[in-house]
Design an enzyme around this catalytic site. Sequence first.
Site, PDB file in Angstrom:
ATOM      1  N   PRO A 275      37.483  43.831  39.353  1.00  0.00           N
ATOM      2  CA  PRO A 275      36.433  44.618  38.714  1.00  0.00           C
ATOM      3  C   PRO A 275      35.338  43.742  38.114  1.00  0.00           C
ATOM      4  O   PRO A 275      35.613  42.682  37.562  1.00  0.00           O
ATOM      5  CB  PRO A 275      37.178  45.353  37.590  1.00  0.00           C
ATOM      6  CG  PRO A 275      38.295  44.432  37.244  1.00  0.00           C
ATOM      7  CD  PRO A 275      38.685  43.716  38.495  1.00  0.00           C
ATOM      8  N   GLY A 276      34.110  44.182  38.238  1.00  0.00           N
ATOM      9  CA  GLY A 276      32.991  43.486  37.605  1.00  0.00           C
ATOM     10  C   GLY A 276      32.309  44.435  36.650  1.00  0.00           C
ATOM     11  O   GLY A 276      32.428  44.355  35.434  1.00  0.00           O
ATOM     12  N   CYS A 343       3.546  42.433  38.864  1.00  0.00           N
ATOM     13  CA  CYS A 343       2.495  42.954  39.751  1.00  0.00           C
ATOM     14  C   CYS A 343       3.085  43.526  41.027  1.00  0.00           C
ATOM     15  O   CYS A 343       2.917  42.960  42.116  1.00  0.00           O
ATOM     16  CB  CYS A 343       1.508  41.844  40.049  1.00  0.00           C
ATOM     17  SG  CYS A 343       0.752  41.263  38.536  1.00  0.00           S
ATOM     18  N   TYR A 372      25.100  43.300  36.466  1.00  0.00           N
ATOM     19  CA  TYR A 372      24.036  43.164  37.461  1.00  0.00           C
ATOM     20  C   TYR A 372      22.663  43.268  36.806  1.00  0.00           C
ATOM     21  O   TYR A 372      21.725  43.825  37.370  1.00  0.00           O
ATOM     22  CB  TYR A 372      24.215  44.184  38.600  1.00  0.00           C
ATOM     23  CG  TYR A 372      25.596  44.090  39.219  1.00  0.00           C
ATOM     24  CD1 TYR A 372      25.952  42.972  39.975  1.00  0.00           C
ATOM     25  CD2 TYR A 372      26.564  45.074  39.012  1.00  0.00           C
ATOM     26  CE1 TYR A 372      27.231  42.854  40.518  1.00  0.00           C
ATOM     27  CE2 TYR A 372      27.842  44.957  39.551  1.00  0.00           C
ATOM     28  CZ  TYR A 372      28.165  43.848  40.291  1.00  0.00           C
ATOM     29  OH  TYR A 372      29.427  43.723  40.824  1.00  0.00           O
TER      30      TYR A 372
HETATM   31  N1  LLP Z   1      34.719  42.050  44.797  1.00  0.00           N
HETATM   32  C1  LLP Z   1      33.818  41.871  45.784  1.00  0.00           C
HETATM   33  C2  LLP Z   1      34.237  41.216  47.012  1.00  0.00           C
HETATM   34  C3  LLP Z   1      32.500  42.323  45.624  1.00  0.00           C
HETATM   35  O1  LLP Z   1      31.620  42.141  46.602  1.00  0.00           O
HETATM   36  C4  LLP Z   1      32.118  42.958  44.417  1.00  0.00           C
HETATM   37  C5  LLP Z   1      30.748  43.437  44.214  1.00  0.00           C
HETATM   38  C6  LLP Z   1      33.085  43.112  43.406  1.00  0.00           C
HETATM   39  C7  LLP Z   1      34.378  42.646  43.634  1.00  0.00           C
HETATM   40  C8  LLP Z   1      32.792  43.766  42.084  1.00  0.00           C
HETATM   41  O2  LLP Z   1      32.401  45.075  42.244  1.00  0.00           O
HETATM   42  P1  LLP Z   1      32.219  46.031  40.952  1.00  0.00           P
HETATM   43  O3  LLP Z   1      33.592  46.206  40.332  1.00  0.00           O
HETATM   44  O4  LLP Z   1      31.306  45.344  40.033  1.00  0.00           O
HETATM   45  O5  LLP Z   1      31.663  47.272  41.510  1.00  0.00           O
HETATM   46  N2  LLP Z   1      24.153  44.707  42.407  1.00  0.00           N
HETATM   47  C9  LLP Z   1      24.782  45.982  42.625  1.00  0.00           C
HETATM   48  C10 LLP Z   1      26.267  45.849  42.817  1.00  0.00           C
HETATM   49  C11 LLP Z   1      26.654  44.938  43.952  1.00  0.00           C
HETATM   50  C12 LLP Z   1      28.126  44.689  44.018  1.00  0.00           C
HETATM   51  C13 LLP Z   1      28.450  43.626  44.992  1.00  0.00           C
HETATM   52  N3  LLP Z   1      29.835  43.314  45.093  1.00  0.00           N
HETATM   53  C14 LLP Z   1      24.425  46.926  41.475  1.00  0.00           C
HETATM   54  O6  LLP Z   1      23.702  46.529  40.570  1.00  0.00           O
HETATM   55  O7  LLP Z   1      24.847  48.079  41.486  1.00  0.00           O
END
Ligand code: LLP
Length: 415
Positions: A275-276, A343, A372
Amino acid sequence: MKIPDEVIVKAVEKFGTPLYLYSEEEVRERCRFLQAVAKKHYPRCFIAYAYKANSNPALCKIIHEEGLGAEVVSGGELYTALKLGLKASRIVFDGVSKTLDEIEMAVTNEIKLLNVESLDEIKVVGKVARRCNRKISLGVRLNLGVEVSTHDKIATGGRSHKFGLDYRFALKAIKEIVGNSFLEWSGIHFHLGSQIFSPTPYLQALSKVASILRESYEKLGALPSVIDVGGGFGVSYSDEKQDPDLEIFFREIGGKVSEIFSELGSDPPELIIEPGRYIVAKAGILVSRVNYIKENFGRRWLLVDAGMNDFIRPMLYGAKHRIRVIGGRHKVYEKYCIGGPVCESTDVMAVDLELPRVKPGNLIAILDAGAYGYSMASNYNMRPRPPEVLFTEKGELKLIRRRETWEDLLSLAIL
Ligand code: LLP
């Protein structure tokens, strides 16, 4: 959000705007909650925090103090995790196009798991491991052709995506790994996308994994010790919707993994989640000052000092973040569009948003900006990146990354 308005004002007085402000309490609570739920439903769960969501070292340190490992996707993230003193045995490395240097760094440090995404990559890792005379533990990241209902720019597990190895080649990949004495086949990995609110896609993916495991067991006598289901647990960015119930996620995913292995006559494997967003999104806000107000063809614009270089989610994904006026108690509400200084026509944080009447000089806070946000910030338009400040559990304001200066902007340039 656990940051009172007075604290936000104080942080701005000290560090200026724009400014990222994080709540230590929220980060720690989320880590603890996830671990408690994991422990309850699947005790052999390893939680690897996805650095890409927010790789501020002070925040990552707190997350590791709470007992989470790291999921990294670049040499830079791996370097940071190691610098923070995280044991390599607590680091998972994903990435669709890793460089030789990155692979060598993973191999020599003997990280927990390197997830590979192509047959080519397996060959390269094999060569690096042989050259370094180290055995590396590999997971195979599969593309299982599972579509999730999320924004199309943050879905990753469908057939059209670049990620993962076409699952029809899974056995070939496993065979290649099992046949190389420098490689150890440890895991199956997938990551379906981000902002997922139901366990269903994970279960669909696991059903496909089950048949691959059966085949690998029958044909190669091999089973992995790890199932890594990636990240993607959603958070709600609005007042109307709730965060998903992670008890259900863990119960269902954990139950399915145990069932698959018990049908194969094996003990449950370790379950990795990455999780991120879930850990940090709600712990952060971006504070910005209103420089000017103008009316253009019937639209009232707030022109603020934070732009798409500071926070790109609204522009890149059409993300709608809640926005508050700090100390905004005016009884009259007005409709505003919020434009940044960059801009580009797309540098707009919100359109037709109802807010208590605003005056130039007021502060606004873009909520749920902890994930993010800074990690996707840039210097576009030669704009220095904002500082990051932590509101500690003790109630102090701690600068955890200083604001970039004009000199910083030129520091890498060669005249
Ligand atoms: N593991 C992998 C292999 C991933 O590619 C990602 C996110 C995560 C874990 C974590 O995912 P999370 O739990 O955070 O959903 N910039 C975008 C999100 C891109 C996520 C990319 N990969 C945004 O701001 O919504």
